[in-house]
Design an enzyme around this catalytic site. Structure first.
Site, short mmCIF file in Angstrom:
data_model
loop_
_atom_site.label_atom_id
_atom_site.label_comp_id
_atom_site.label_asym_id
_atom_site.label_seq_id
_atom_site.Cartn_x
_atom_site.Cartn_y
_atom_site.Cartn_z
N GLY A 1 -23.29 3.81 4.81
CA GLY A 1 -22.45 4.36 3.73
C GLY A 1 -23.14 4.25 2.39
N LYS B 1 0.87 -1.18 0.00
CA LYS B 1 0.00 0.00 0.00
C LYS B 1 0.90 1.22 0.00
CE LYS B 1 -4.51 0.98 0.58
NZ LYS B 1 -5.70 0.24 0.17
N HIS C 1 -19.87 4.81 -3.23
CA HIS C 1 -19.75 4.03 -4.46
C HIS C 1 -20.24 2.60 -4.27
CE1 HIS C 1 -16.85 7.28 -5.38
NE2 HIS C 1 -17.37 7.13 -6.57
N VAL C 2 -19.62 1.88 -3.33
CA VAL C 2 -19.97 0.47 -3.13
C VAL C 2 -21.39 0.36 -2.59
CG1 VAL C 2 -19.38 -1.67 -1.95
CG2 VAL C 2 -17.57 -0.15 -2.71
P1 NAD Z 1 -17.05 6.11 -0.70
O1 NAD Z 1 -16.16 7.18 -0.16
O2 NAD Z 1 -17.58 6.25 -2.07
O3 NAD Z 1 -18.32 5.93 0.26
C1 NAD Z 1 -18.24 5.91 1.64
C2 NAD Z 1 -19.48 6.62 2.18
O4 NAD Z 1 -19.50 6.47 3.59
C3 NAD Z 1 -19.53 8.11 1.88
O5 NAD Z 1 -20.77 8.45 1.28
C4 NAD Z 1 -19.36 8.75 3.26
O6 NAD Z 1 -20.07 9.97 3.39
C5 NAD Z 1 -19.96 7.69 4.14
N1 NAD Z 1 -19.55 7.79 5.54
C6 NAD Z 1 -18.38 8.22 6.07
N2 NAD Z 1 -18.43 8.17 7.40
C7 NAD Z 1 -19.66 7.69 7.74
C8 NAD Z 1 -20.31 7.40 8.96
N3 NAD Z 1 -19.72 7.59 10.12
N4 NAD Z 1 -21.57 6.90 8.91
C9 NAD Z 1 -22.20 6.70 7.74
N5 NAD Z 1 -21.62 6.95 6.54
C10 NAD Z 1 -20.37 7.45 6.56
O7 NAD Z 1 -16.25 4.76 -0.51
P2 NAD Z 1 -16.49 3.37 -1.26
O8 NAD Z 1 -15.59 3.30 -2.43
O9 NAD Z 1 -17.96 3.17 -1.45
O10 NAD Z 1 -15.94 2.34 -0.18
C11 NAD Z 1 -16.69 2.04 0.99
C12 NAD Z 1 -15.83 1.22 1.94
O11 NAD Z 1 -15.44 0.01 1.32
C13 NAD Z 1 -14.51 1.90 2.37
O12 NAD Z 1 -14.22 1.51 3.69
C14 NAD Z 1 -13.49 1.29 1.44
O13 NAD Z 1 -12.19 1.29 2.01
C15 NAD Z 1 -14.03 -0.12 1.29
N6 NAD Z 1 -13.63 -0.77 0.04
C16 NAD Z 1 -13.96 -0.21 -1.15
C17 NAD Z 1 -13.60 -0.84 -2.33
C18 NAD Z 1 -13.98 -0.26 -3.67
O14 NAD Z 1 -13.89 -0.97 -4.67
N7 NAD Z 1 -14.44 0.98 -3.73
C19 NAD Z 1 -12.89 -2.04 -2.29
C20 NAD Z 1 -12.58 -2.61 -1.05
C21 NAD Z 1 -12.95 -1.96 0.11
#
Ligand code: NAD
Length: 365
Positions: free
Chosen positions: A193, A93, A196-197
């Site tokens: 949350g 990382k 994206h995911v």
């Molecule tokens: P993202 O930033 O698009 O979405 C995260 C969302 O969580 C945001 O809308 C944010 O406002 C919200 N959030 C932050 N703090 C919060 C809280 N206390 N309560 C409620 N909501 C809150 O991120 P993502 O790409 O959707 O990823 C989501 C999670 O999955 C992250 O932890 C990321 O590390 C993990 N992840 C993502 C991927 C990927 O392909 N995008 C892959 C593996 C792991």
């Protein structure tokens, strides 16, 4: 897992290497370029299974020690994730220290690319929090060891739909284990949350007839998603108290702690967030003791990295999809193993991932 408060005494006590070796890292590279403002750290945890792949996080860390802690923890997590997914990849990382809104520039990203190139293929970078596929294209100007480039450039594009697919299939496998059927129709999912995911996951759940309770730090995001897929919105703290079948953490890490685990009213925890257990051993056990099935995060959120790995092999969307689909049987096997051994699902996942690395290491020796 190393907490920041553990790391500072480690440096002061001249025990930094002990800390790094305890976690099993091969190298930690500090990269500096005052001209562009670049302050970066590349953590290479393991190259036993292949080049160490893991995203580049661009974050305004309060202290340099926080950045070191984060990179060590995240790089180890990538070793586990890549191993558990059966990929020919080690774990690494990188972090860039600073506010991306203020200091990110093409020159800084290109300079970072030169440092990645300097690792001679031992580390492959990709996007993560604070970086985008567009940023990767600048890094690519200086190194071919960067993945997750936009689809229009022949890359694999946004990993989120694949991550969401893996989490969705893992939810079905978890339901199968708990309820004897993998249908999610009529099940209630508490989604934390709406990013994206979370959004892709909610769309799949809605198609299957699940009910959604949604929370996001930005209430308007939760409202927008609830409008899009149906469902109700609750506050960021309320999400732990709602009666549901599944809690899906898709926001931040460490949301499973002594306080929240006691409050959960669900049968399953299954979500995309990395490092969900605040303390792996303690809270993995607490969830088990409460009779809640925990789907190990680094196993079930591997869809994105599986997709990126396919880009390295030569991008083929169908092959990436097929590989993500294997998460379902993998998880069912893992649950059976955990039950047979009387250990937590997190421990079973850890064993599976570490076994593969140890066997490859022994075969190389
Ligand atoms: P993202 O930033 O698009 O979405 C995260 C969302 O969580 C945001 O809308 C944010 O406002 C919200 N959030 C932050 N703090 C919060 C809280 N206390 N309560 C409620 N909501 C809150 O991120 P993502 O790409 O959707 O990823 C989501 C999670 O999955 C992250 O932890 C990321 O590390 C993990 N992840 C993502 C991927 C990927 O392909 N995008 C892959 C593996 C792991």
């Amino acid at each position: 897992m190393v907490a920041t408060e553990d790391l500072l005494p480690a440096v002061a006590d001249n025990a930094l290497f002990e800390q790094i070796q305890t976690m099993g890292h091969e190298s930690v590279v500090f990269c500096s370029d005052p001209d562009t403002g670049l302050k970066a750290i590349i953590g290479i945890h393991s190259t036993v299974l292949g080049p160490a792949l893991g995203g580049l996080r661009f974050w305004h860390y309060e202290r340099d020690a926080d950045a070191v802690t984060d990179v060590l923890r995240l790089a180890r997590g990538m070793s586990l994730k890549n191993s558990a997914a059966g990929l020919g990849l080690g774990g690494g990382k990188a972090v860039i220290i600073g506010d991306p809104a203020k200091i990110k520039s093409p020159a800084l990203l290109r300079r970072f690319g030169e440092f990645v190139e300097g690792q001679a293929g031992r580390y492959i970078t990709a996007e993560d929090v604070g970086t985008t596929t567009a940023d990767i294209t600048y890094i690519r100007e200086k190194t071919k060891h960067a993945t997750g480039i936009p689809e229009e450039m022949g890359g694999s594009g946004d990993p989120s739909p694949f991550t969401a697919m893996g989490v969705y299939l893992s939810m079905k496998a978890s339901a199968k284990h708990v309820y004897g059927t993998d249908s999610l129709q009529g099940r209630t999912v508490a989604l934390q949350g709406a990013g994206h995911v979370g959004t892709y996951l909610a769309e799949s759940l809605q198609k299957e007839g699940a009910k959604l309770i949604i929370s996001d730090y930005f209430a308007d995001r939760a409202e927008k998603l609830a409008k899009h897929v149906g469902g109700t919105v609750v506050g960021t703290n309320e999400i732990y108290d709602v009666a549901a079948d599944i809690y899906a953490p898709c926001a931040l890490g460490a949301t499973l702690n002594t306080d929240t685990i006691a409050r959960l009213r669900v049968a399953i925890v299954c979500g995309a967030a990395n490092n969900q257990l605040a303390d792996e051993a303690l809270h993995g056990q607490m969830i088990k003791d409460r009779g809640i099935l925990y789907a190990p995060d680094f196993v079930i959120n591997a869809g994105g990295v599986i997709n990126v790995y396919q880009e390295i092999l030569g991008y083929d969307r169908a092959k990436a999809t097929q590989k993500v689909e294997t998460l379902y049987p993998t998880l069912l096997n893992l649950y059976a193993q955990a039950e047979a051994a009387g250990i937590t699902t997190h421990q079973a996942a850890l064993q599976m991932a570490m076994d593969r690395i140890q066997k490859a290491k022994a075969a190389k020796a």
